[in-house]
Design a protein around this motif. Structure first.
Motif, PDB file in Angstrom:
ATOM      1  N   GLN A 149       0.899  -1.289  -0.087  1.00 54.29           N
ATOM      2  CA  GLN A 149       0.042   0.139   0.082  1.00 54.29           C
ATOM      3  C   GLN A 149       0.918   1.327   0.000  1.00 54.29           C
ATOM      4  OE1 GLN A 149      -2.400  -0.750   3.440  1.00 54.29           O
ATOM      5  NE2 GLN A 149      -3.587  -2.265   2.624  1.00 54.29           N
ATOM      6  N   ARG A 150       2.038   1.197   0.639  1.00 53.49           N
ATOM      7  CA  ARG A 150       2.850   2.263   0.656  1.00 53.49           C
ATOM      8  C   ARG A 150       3.417   2.576  -0.386  1.00 53.49           C
ATOM      9  NH1 ARG A 150       5.217   4.491   6.270  1.00 53.49           N
ATOM     10  NH2 ARG A 150       3.381   3.862   7.474  1.00 53.49           N
ATOM     11  N   VAL A 151       3.756   1.509  -1.217  1.00 53.90           N
ATOM     12  CA  VAL A 151       4.378   1.403  -2.610  1.00 53.90           C
ATOM     13  C   VAL A 151       3.512   2.196  -3.669  1.00 53.90           C
ATOM     14  CG1 VAL A 151       5.352   0.022  -4.556  1.00 53.90           C
ATOM     15  CG2 VAL A 151       6.008  -0.268  -2.230  1.00 53.90           C
ATOM     16  N   HIS A 152       2.237   1.611  -3.584  1.00 52.28           N
ATOM     17  CA  HIS A 152       1.327   2.247  -4.283  1.00 52.28           C
ATOM     18  C   HIS A 152       1.063   3.857  -3.976  1.00 52.28           C
ATOM     19  CE1 HIS A 152      -0.467  -1.896  -4.863  1.00 52.28           C
ATOM     20  NE2 HIS A 152       0.557  -1.838  -5.622  1.00 52.28           N
ATOM     21  N   ALA A 153       1.030   4.228  -2.764  1.00 51.70           N
ATOM     22  CA  ALA A 153       0.737   5.440  -2.440  1.00 51.70           C
ATOM     23  C   ALA A 153       1.990   6.526  -2.897  1.00 51.70           C
ATOM     24  CB  ALA A 153       0.747   5.585  -0.947  1.00 51.70           C
ATOM     25  N   ALA A 154       3.208   5.698  -2.922  1.00 51.77           N
ATOM     26  CA  ALA A 154       4.272   6.692  -3.389  1.00 51.77           C
ATOM     27  C   ALA A 154       4.130   6.682  -4.911  1.00 51.77           C
ATOM     28  CB  ALA A 154       5.567   5.926  -2.974  1.00 51.77           C
ATOM     29  N   GLY A 155       3.190   6.329  -5.832  1.00 51.42           N
ATOM     30  CA  GLY A 155       3.219   6.395  -7.093  1.00 51.42           C
ATOM     31  C   GLY A 155       3.785   5.314  -7.786  1.00 51.42           C
ATOM     32  N   TYR A 156       3.920   4.038  -7.436  1.00 53.21           N
ATOM     33  CA  TYR A 156       4.531   2.997  -8.045  1.00 53.21           C
ATOM     34  C   TYR A 156       3.528   1.977  -8.123  1.00 53.21           C
ATOM     35  CZ  TYR A 156       8.771   5.622  -7.593  1.00 53.21           C
ATOM     36  OH  TYR A 156       9.597   6.757  -7.304  1.00 53.21           O
ATOM     37  N   ARG A 157       3.504   0.895  -9.195  1.00 54.28           N
ATOM     38  CA  ARG A 157       2.866  -0.402  -9.180  1.00 54.28           C
ATOM     39  C   ARG A 157       3.937  -1.400  -9.149  1.00 54.28           C
ATOM     40  NH1 ARG A 157       2.480   1.389 -14.488  1.00 54.28           N
ATOM     41  NH2 ARG A 157       3.271   0.070 -15.882  1.00 54.28           N
ATOM     42  N   ILE A 158       3.680  -2.670  -8.840  1.00 55.45           N
ATOM     43  CA  ILE A 158       4.485  -3.652  -8.549  1.00 55.45           C
ATOM     44  C   ILE A 158       4.244  -4.329  -9.903  1.00 55.45           C
ATOM     45  CG2 ILE A 158       5.194  -5.588  -7.161  1.00 55.45           C
ATOM     46  CD1 ILE A 158       3.673  -4.361  -4.874  1.00 55.45           C
TER      47      ILE A 158
END
Length: 202
Positions: free
Chosen positions: A126-135
């Motif tokens: 969720q933090r990664v997505h909030a930072a503007g990235y997708r896995i």
């Protein structure tokens, strides 16, 4: 006529004056138009690497990638000590430059005592997505002499993929032994390495 001063027949090149046609030209390098390349240049790819190791001790459950194992020893740690999931968390955080799992979930905080590491992975994703990235994908390697990992790989991939909300095809889990070398080879602990690839969200 071959000019002996130019090194002999191996250096001979036909010319218009001899055969009536020019020497063949080198093929021109094809260049893709810039508009065609723009979709591939409009987002950045970021890669992260994670590593973790925990000691095997009695009276602890052994959990790897969210899957419990029937084993006489478990991994020692503040949370459930899921070493593979911890390595993946660090890979994701590293790729997004968001610190590491020890900073985000410190072992001095009682809130994370015996925490489910899959829940920690959900928070990291969720933090990664909030930072503007997708896995884009993740690759985990477990270093252990025992137990055997292969029979559980499918369940482990499913568990990680669900936590990160990505297709299971984008998650790889594999294992290797240390050929009885070092503390892992002596069955004193288990380690894991992980690599994760992120892309900027459109």
């Amino acid at each position: 006529m071959i000019d002996e001063r130019r090194g002999g027949a191996e250096n001979f090149r036909p010319s218009r004056s001899i055969f009536g046609y020019p020497p063949p030209k080198k093929p021109e390098r094809s260049v893709l138009p810039i508009p065609f390349l723009l979709p591939f240049l409009s987002f950045a790819m970021r890669i992260g690497f994670g590593f973790d190791i925990h000691r095997l001790v009695p009276d602890r459950r052994l959990i790897l990638c969210g899957v419990p194992f029937h084993h006489p020893l478990g991994l020692l740690g503040h949370s459930d000590a899921d070493v593979a999931t911890h390595a993946l968390c660090d890979a994701l955080l590293g790729a997004a430059a968001l610190g590491d799992i020890g900073h985000l979930f410190p072992d001095t905080d009682p809130a994370w005592k015996d925490a489910d590491s899959i829940r920690l992975l959900q928070i990291v994703a969720q933090r990664v997505h909030a930072a503007g990235y997708r896995i884009e994908n993740a690759d985990v390697t477990i270093l252990a002499e025992s137990p055997k990992i292969a029979p559980f790989v499918s369940a482990m991939r499913e568990c990680l993929a669900t936590a990160m909300d990505i297709p299971v095809q984008a998650v790889s889990v594999k294992a290797t032994t240390m050929e009885k070398l070092g503390p892992i080879g002596a069955k004193e602990g288990i380690a894991a390495q992980a690599v994760a690839l992120l892309a900027e969200s459109c």
